[in-house]
Write a protein that holds these residues in place. Structure first.
Motif, PDB file in Angstrom:
ATOM      1  N   LYS A 144      34.540 115.196  99.288  1.00  0.00           N
ATOM      2  CA  LYS A 144      33.887 114.321  98.300  1.00  0.00           C
ATOM      3  C   LYS A 144      34.898 113.759  97.306  1.00  0.00           C
ATOM      4  N   ILE A 145      35.862 114.578  96.924  1.00  0.00           N
ATOM      5  CA  ILE A 145      36.921 114.102  96.035  1.00  0.00           C
ATOM      6  C   ILE A 145      37.700 112.970  96.697  1.00  0.00           C
ATOM      7  N   CYS A 146      38.057 113.166  97.950  1.00  0.00           N
ATOM      8  CA  CYS A 146      38.824 112.153  98.679  1.00  0.00           C
ATOM      9  C   CYS A 146      38.017 110.878  98.884  1.00  0.00           C
ATOM     10  N   PHE A 206      35.665 115.815  89.101  1.00  0.00           N
ATOM     11  CA  PHE A 206      36.990 116.367  89.381  1.00  0.00           C
ATOM     12  C   PHE A 206      37.927 115.284  89.915  1.00  0.00           C
ATOM     13  N   ALA A 207      37.395 114.406  90.759  1.00  0.00           N
ATOM     14  CA  ALA A 207      38.211 113.325  91.313  1.00  0.00           C
ATOM     15  C   ALA A 207      38.721 112.407  90.201  1.00  0.00           C
ATOM     16  N   THR A 211      39.176 113.238  87.129  1.00  0.00           N
ATOM     17  CA  THR A 211      40.174 114.007  86.383  1.00  0.00           C
ATOM     18  C   THR A 211      41.515 113.981  87.104  1.00  0.00           C
ATOM     19  N   ILE A 212      41.498 114.174  88.417  1.00  0.00           N
ATOM     20  CA  ILE A 212      42.732 114.116  89.205  1.00  0.00           C
ATOM     21  C   ILE A 212      43.386 112.746  89.053  1.00  0.00           C
ATOM     22  N   TYR A 213      42.583 111.707  89.146  1.00  0.00           N
ATOM     23  CA  TYR A 213      43.100 110.343  89.003  1.00  0.00           C
ATOM     24  C   TYR A 213      43.804 110.167  87.654  1.00  0.00           C
ATOM     25  N   ARG A 214      43.176 110.663  86.603  1.00  0.00           N
ATOM     26  CA  ARG A 214      43.747 110.483  85.266  1.00  0.00           C
ATOM     27  C   ARG A 214      44.998 111.338  85.064  1.00  0.00           C
ATOM     28  N   VAL A 215      44.958 112.563  85.534  1.00  0.00           N
ATOM     29  CA  VAL A 215      46.134 113.430  85.424  1.00  0.00           C
ATOM     30  C   VAL A 215      47.299 112.829  86.203  1.00  0.00           C
ATOM     31  N   HIS A 216      47.019 112.364  87.409  1.00  0.00           N
ATOM     32  CA  HIS A 216      48.059 111.822  88.282  1.00  0.00           C
ATOM     33  C   HIS A 216      48.696 110.572  87.697  1.00  0.00           C
ATOM     34  N   ASN A 217      47.909 109.793  86.947  1.00  0.00           N
ATOM     35  CA  ASN A 217      48.403 108.541  86.393  1.00  0.00           C
ATOM     36  C   ASN A 217      48.723 108.616  84.903  1.00  0.00           C
ATOM     37  N   GLY A 218      48.724 109.824  84.346  1.00  0.00           N
ATOM     38  CA  GLY A 218      49.099 110.000  82.951  1.00  0.00           C
ATOM     39  C   GLY A 218      48.107 109.433  81.966  1.00  0.00           C
ATOM     40  N   ILE A 219      46.807 109.468  82.330  1.00  0.00           N
ATOM     41  CA  ILE A 219      45.738 108.965  81.463  1.00  0.00           C
ATOM     42  C   ILE A 219      45.014 110.151  80.825  1.00  0.00           C
ATOM     43  N   SER A 220      44.649 110.037  79.572  1.00  0.00           N
ATOM     44  CA  SER A 220      43.962 111.119  78.872  1.00  0.00           C
ATOM     45  C   SER A 220      42.641 111.476  79.566  1.00  0.00           C
ATOM     46  N   SER A 245      28.126 108.448  91.591  1.00  0.00           N
ATOM     47  CA  SER A 245      28.592 109.174  92.775  1.00  0.00           C
ATOM     48  C   SER A 245      28.141 110.624  92.793  1.00  0.00           C
ATOM     49  N   SER A 246      27.420 111.042  91.758  1.00  0.00           N
ATOM     50  CA  SER A 246      27.074 112.468  91.604  1.00  0.00           C
ATOM     51  C   SER A 246      25.674 112.815  92.071  1.00  0.00           C
ATOM     52  N   ASN A 247      25.005 111.878  92.755  1.00  0.00           N
ATOM     53  CA  ASN A 247      23.652 112.107  93.279  1.00  0.00           C
ATOM     54  C   ASN A 247      22.631 112.252  92.162  1.00  0.00           C
ATOM     55  N   ILE A 248      22.824 111.484  91.084  1.00  0.00           N
ATOM     56  CA  ILE A 248      21.893 111.510  89.946  1.00  0.00           C
ATOM     57  C   ILE A 248      21.012 110.257  89.996  1.00  0.00           C
TER      58      ILE A 248
END
Length: 328
Positions: free
Chosen positions: A21-23, A298-299, A301-310, A325-328
Motif C-alpha cells: 500500500k505504501i508503494c 506512512f507513505a 511521511t516517507i516521502y517527506r523524510v526522503h525529500n527533506g520536508i517537515s 487513500s485511507s478507505n475513509i
C-alpha cells in the motif's frame, strides 16, 4: 518522489500488505526480498536486489508474533547495512514492546529500551512508528523517531459517517485520558473516563466507575490497542447501564484474538474501527469491525523524510490525498 531510483521499500514477513500500500501511494515498486524459515526455527532474510547507496525503508510491525518479528527486524537492519545501503529506516507501524516502558516492580526488564537499543545497534538510522503505548519510548532511541498518530484518521472516519452532535468521547482508563482529550479536542466533544483496575499481568481488567456525563448520549470509546476486547466490552456495558445510547469504538492497533472478536460481536458496541497497522487475519469475517488504512500516512511521511520536508504538520491533521487513500 524526487528520485525514485534512490528509495527502496522492503517488507518483512508481517509487513507485506502494508508495504504494498505504501508503494502504491508512492507509485514505486516494492523491493524484492526473501524470508526463509528453517525447520529448527532459525530465520534468514535476504535482499534480492542491490541496495548500495540507496535509502532503504523496511516495513515490519512487531505485533502478533512479536519475538519473531522483532528478531527479523534486527536481521534486516544488519543485512542492509552490510550491503552498503546509504541509510536504513525501520517502519514499525505497531511497536509491541512499547508496553514495557518502565521498571515498575523488582527484577524486571525495561523491554522497550532493550528493543530500541537493539534495533539501532543492528543498523537503524531512523524509526517511523505510530501511537506508541507510552510516548516516552521515543527517548529510548538515540536516532530520530517520527511518531505518527492514528487520531486524525479515526476521527475523520467517524465525522464522515456519523452524527457526533450528541456524542461523548470515552477513555477506558485514567492512563489514556490525556490522549482521549486530544480526540475530544479534534471532535470538539466532551470527555468521560473509565476507572479501570488491573490486578495481575493478564488481559483482564475491572471497570469500577465512569467519570463524566454519558446519559442520553452516544459514546465513542478510544484506546491504543486491545487483545482480548475485555476492557472495551466491559466499558460498553457500563456505559449502557448509565444510560448511554449508541456505542462505538476506535483503536489505533487491533490485536484481537478469536475470543476477543467474539466478545465484540456479542457486545453493545455497534462498530469498532481500527487501522491496518497489524495484519490481523482473525478479524476478516467480523460484521462489526472495520479497518481504515494508515499506510498512506506512512507513505506521505516517507516521502517527506526522503525529500527533506517537515513532517510536523502530519501530527495535527492529514492531507486530503492521504484521507482519500485511507478507505475513509
Amino acid at each position: 518522489m524526487s528520485d525514485n531510483n534512490e528509495i527502496k521499500i522492503f517488507a518483512g514477513s508481517s509487513g507485506k500488505k502494508f508495504a504494498d500500500k505504501i508503494c502504491e501511494y508512492l507509485k514505486i515498486k516494492p523491493g524484492k526480498s526473501e524470508v526463509i524459515n528453517f525447520t529448527e526455527g532459525n530465520i534468514m532474510v535476504k535482499s534480492k536486489e542491490t541496495v548500495r547507496d540507496k535509502d532503504v525503508y523496511l516495513v515490519q510491525s512487531i505485533g502478533l508474533e512479536p519475538n519473531n518479528e522483532f528478531t527479523e527486524i534486527l536481521f534486516w537492519m544488519d543485512a542492509f547495512k552490510r550491503a552498503s545501503a546509504q541509510s536504513v529506516t525501520a517502519i514499525i507501524p505497531f511497536f509491541s514492546y512499547a508496553q514495557g516502558d518502565k521498571k515498575d516492580e523488582p527484577r524486571v526488564s525495561i523491554r522497550g529500551r532493550v528493543c530500541a537499543e537493539s534495533i539501532e545497534l543492528a543498523g537503524a538510522d531512523r524509526v517511523i512508528t505510530m501511537d506508541l503505548h507510552s510516548p516516552q519510548i521515543q527517548g529510548f532511541f538515540k536516532n530520530p523517531v517520527d511518531h505518527l498518530y492514528a487520531m486524525p484518521i479515526l476521527c475523520e472516519y467517524f465525522m464522515k459517517n456519523y452524527d457526533l452532535s450528541n456524542t461523548v468521547v470515552v477513555s477506558p482508563d485514567a492512563g489514556f485520558a490525556k490522549e482521549a482529550r486530544r480526540y475530544s479536542a479534534y471532535l470538539n466533544r466532551p470527555v468521560a473516563i473509565g476507572d479501570k483496575r488491573r490486578l495481575y499481568h493478564n488481559e483482564s481488567a475491572e471497570i469500577l466507575e465512569i467519570i463524566g456525563d454519558v446519559r442520553d448520549r452516544d459514546a465513542l470509546i478510544f484506546d491504543d490497542f486491545s487483545i482480548s476486547g475485555g476492557t472495551l466490552v466491559d466499558l460498553a456495558r457500563g456505559l449502557k447501564e448509565r444510560g448511554a445510547r449508541r456505542i462505538f469504538a476506535g483503536l489505533s492497533h487491533i490485536l484481537l484474538n478469536d475470543s476477543g472478536v467474539e466478545r465484540i460481536e456479542n457486545s453493545p458496541i455497534e462498530e469498532l474501527v481500527s487501522t491496518d497497522s497489524v495484519n490481523n487475519k482473525v478479524i476478516t469475517d467480523s460484521r462489526k469491525i472495520k479497518l481504515v488504512s494508515v499506510a498512506p500516512l506512512f507513505a506521505e511521511t516517507i516521502y517527506r523524510v526522503h525529500n527533506g520536508i517537515s513532517v510536523s504538520s502530519l501530527f495535527k491533521g492529514v492531507p486530503k490525498k492521504v484521507l482519500k487513500s485511507s478507505n475513509i
